[in-house]
Design a protein around this motif. Sequence first.
Motif, short mmCIF file in Angstrom:
data_model
loop_
_atom_site.label_atom_id
_atom_site.label_comp_id
_atom_site.label_asym_id
_atom_site.label_seq_id
_atom_site.Cartn_x
_atom_site.Cartn_y
_atom_site.Cartn_z
N VAL A 7 0.85 -1.20 0.00
CA VAL A 7 0.00 0.00 0.00
C VAL A 7 0.89 1.25 0.00
O VAL A 7 0.63 2.21 -0.74
CB VAL A 7 -0.95 0.00 1.22
N CYS A 8 1.90 1.23 0.82
CA CYS A 8 2.83 2.38 0.86
C CYS A 8 3.46 2.62 -0.50
O CYS A 8 3.60 3.76 -0.94
CB CYS A 8 3.90 2.15 1.91
N ASP A 9 3.86 1.54 -1.15
CA ASP A 9 4.45 1.68 -2.48
C ASP A 9 3.48 2.36 -3.44
O ASP A 9 3.86 3.20 -4.25
CB ASP A 9 4.86 0.32 -3.03
N ALA A 10 2.21 2.00 -3.33
CA ALA A 10 1.19 2.56 -4.24
C ALA A 10 0.91 4.02 -3.95
O ALA A 10 0.48 4.77 -4.83
CB ALA A 10 -0.10 1.74 -4.12
N LEU A 11 1.15 4.44 -2.72
CA LEU A 11 0.83 5.82 -2.33
C LEU A 11 2.05 6.74 -2.37
O LEU A 11 1.93 7.93 -2.06
CB LEU A 11 0.27 5.82 -0.90
N ALA A 12 3.20 6.23 -2.76
CA ALA A 12 4.45 6.96 -2.57
C ALA A 12 4.60 8.23 -3.40
O ALA A 12 5.33 9.14 -3.00
CB ALA A 12 5.63 6.02 -2.85
N ASN B 1 -3.64 23.72 9.60
CA ASN B 1 -2.39 23.18 9.06
C ASN B 1 -2.72 22.17 7.96
O ASN B 1 -3.82 21.60 7.94
CB ASN B 1 -1.52 22.57 10.17
N PRO B 2 -1.80 21.93 7.04
CA PRO B 2 -2.10 21.09 5.88
C PRO B 2 -2.13 19.59 6.16
O PRO B 2 -2.60 18.82 5.33
CB PRO B 2 -0.96 21.42 4.91
N VAL B 3 -1.63 19.16 7.31
CA VAL B 3 -1.58 17.73 7.58
C VAL B 3 -2.97 17.16 7.80
O VAL B 3 -3.26 16.02 7.39
CB VAL B 3 -0.67 17.44 8.80
N ILE B 4 -3.84 17.94 8.43
CA ILE B 4 -5.19 17.44 8.75
C ILE B 4 -5.93 17.01 7.48
O ILE B 4 -6.39 15.86 7.39
CB ILE B 4 -5.98 18.49 9.54
N PRO B 5 -6.07 17.87 6.46
CA PRO B 5 -6.73 17.40 5.24
C PRO B 5 -5.90 16.36 4.48
O PRO B 5 -6.45 15.45 3.85
CB PRO B 5 -6.91 18.66 4.41
N PHE B 6 -4.59 16.48 4.54
CA PHE B 6 -3.74 15.53 3.82
C PHE B 6 -3.96 14.11 4.31
O PHE B 6 -4.05 13.16 3.52
CB PHE B 6 -2.27 15.92 3.97
N VAL B 7 -4.05 13.92 5.64
CA VAL B 7 -4.26 12.58 6.18
C VAL B 7 -5.59 12.00 5.68
O VAL B 7 -5.67 10.79 5.38
CB VAL B 7 -4.22 12.63 7.73
N LYS B 8 -6.59 12.84 5.53
CA LYS B 8 -7.88 12.35 5.01
C LYS B 8 -7.74 11.93 3.55
O LYS B 8 -8.25 10.87 3.15
CB LYS B 8 -8.93 13.45 5.15
N HIS B 9 -7.05 12.73 2.75
CA HIS B 9 -6.83 12.37 1.34
C HIS B 9 -6.00 11.08 1.26
O HIS B 9 -6.29 10.21 0.43
CB HIS B 9 -6.11 13.51 0.62
N LEU B 10 -4.99 10.98 2.10
CA LEU B 10 -4.13 9.80 2.10
C LEU B 10 -4.93 8.55 2.50
O LEU B 10 -4.77 7.48 1.88
CB LEU B 10 -2.97 10.01 3.07
N GLY B 11 -5.78 8.69 3.50
CA GLY B 11 -6.59 7.57 3.95
C GLY B 11 -7.54 7.08 2.87
O GLY B 11 -7.70 5.87 2.67
N ALA C 4 -7.17 7.41 -0.35
CA ALA C 4 -6.37 6.76 -1.39
C ALA C 4 -5.94 5.36 -0.94
O ALA C 4 -5.94 4.42 -1.74
CB ALA C 4 -5.15 7.62 -1.71
N ALA C 5 -5.61 5.21 0.33
CA ALA C 5 -5.21 3.91 0.85
C ALA C 5 -6.35 2.91 0.79
O ALA C 5 -6.15 1.74 0.44
CB ALA C 5 -4.70 4.06 2.29
N GLU C 6 -7.54 3.35 1.09
CA GLU C 6 -8.70 2.47 1.04
C GLU C 6 -8.99 2.00 -0.38
O GLU C 6 -9.49 0.89 -0.58
CB GLU C 6 -9.93 3.18 1.63
N ARG C 7 -8.67 2.84 -1.36
CA ARG C 7 -8.87 2.42 -2.75
C ARG C 7 -7.87 1.33 -3.14
O ARG C 7 -8.14 0.52 -4.03
CB ARG C 7 -8.72 3.62 -3.69
N VAL C 8 -6.72 1.33 -2.48
CA VAL C 8 -5.72 0.29 -2.75
C VAL C 8 -6.11 -1.01 -2.04
O VAL C 8 -6.09 -2.09 -2.63
CB VAL C 8 -4.33 0.73 -2.29
#
Length: 514
Positions: A57-62, A81-91, A93-97
């Motif tokens: 999953v990490c490889d797919a999100l890198a 701060n930008p981390v709060i929305p970023f973690v949601k976008h990252l999550g 994307a991870a669920e799609r993987v």
Amino acid sequence: MTNFTFDVGLLNPLSHGTRESELTSDQAWLQAMVDAELALTRALVDAELAPEWMLAVCDALADARQFDLRAIAAEARNGGNPVIPFVKHLGRAAERVRAGASDHLHVGATSQDILDTAAMIVARKVICELIHQLDSFGADLADLADEHRGTVMSGRTLGQQASPTSFGFVAAGWLDAVLLIVTRLEGIRDSLPVQLGGAVGNLSVLTEIGRARRSETPASEVLDTVLERFADHVGLVVPRLSWHTNRVVISELASVLAAATGVAGTFALDVSVLSRNEIAEVSERLAPGQGGSSAMPHKRNPVSAVLITAAALQTPGLASTLYGSMLAEDQRPSGAWHAEWQSLRVLERLTISAVTGAASLVARLDVDPDRMRANLDLTDGLVFSERVTTILAETVGKTTAFALVERASQEAFATNRPLQVVLASILITEGCSDELRAQIWAAFDYEGQPGQSAAGIDRVVRAFRQRSDAAARRARAANSTDMVEGDDAKVGAPARSNNARSNNARSNNDVRTA
């Protein structure tokens, strides 16, 4: 007409042709945030706190380019701060993987952990680029110091001609500053830490997870593994403690960046002064279309020197802001941390532009030894006043010698006569011996190195070239290691540990960029 809002460096022309934007842009910061988050997840896998399948999953999100940078930036306003929305976008994307993958992202971390770690990732790349540019800058300065060790010129103090020196000695002074700042940058680069403390810095969440998922192992050992692997995956070091409000790391980084810009700026300012029409001892080699004016067709402005000096003038204020942000209250500050983000990035950008500009400028620097000699002659020998005073003092005493030469200098200036002639006449009047007068007369000679110029040049140039040779040896050793590992892989040798692979990758990156 379509309204585009973008920044192409219109007001920062020095940035063009540098890696400033590549290394410090919003996209670069987002990639660093991705790297930080995924490094944490990989560390959890290494510590057996997350499933092995998360590595895929990490490889797919890198690659950060898959995330909507504009949306993350806009949504950052809601949480500050930008981390709060970023973690949601990252999550998402991870669920799609793979379903359930988001459960293993951002575990035990807080926003500041990720953004601080991202800042250190960016800073490390910036420092490696600065070292690379300073090495190039220094190599050309070393050549100048060697080539012009016998090129006499006027040393100047308070804007006035003082005593003779050599251009090689001046170049060695610039080089010594470069060598000093490179050494400081290397020390900072090798000590940049990850940030991981959780909400109040004590790793309470990860401690509980470690106890629950690795009950047979002391939680402290599990967390040590997480921290060590987290740091290793991003090429940083493990701090003794989380540093949410201990901002010495940032202030030291600010200090060395501002100092590096100051080193480049001092060189550029000297070039600006020495290239004035009435001095014209050096000049910036300009390509067609460079150095012009919108109103005066004759101008050949030292544009690089001007822009480098401008960059250096902006950095003290930015460093001051970052020092001010050391006043961070409680376990997580309200405002001090936030004030660092832009200040640090702009400081990094200005430093890259200034140092890269200086490396380019020195390679295009034309030196005019004849003009340097002609400018020395403008004073009719007054630049030798210190030298002849010193020689005369050995016979008549320091106070008497100074008074005699001061009197001769004032008369020479008032009557437009050479100091050598005026002083010779005064010494006859004072009854000085023929031998002393001959010695003083011979002292008005540009030949020979003033003082310890030659020894000083040798020390600095030797130190710089020894450092360069050592860096070249390290690079060859790293390349040799790469080749051996490549051969091992081809013949089916056992794979090295993740830790070894990460260390090797980090070392190779340092060699290529530093």
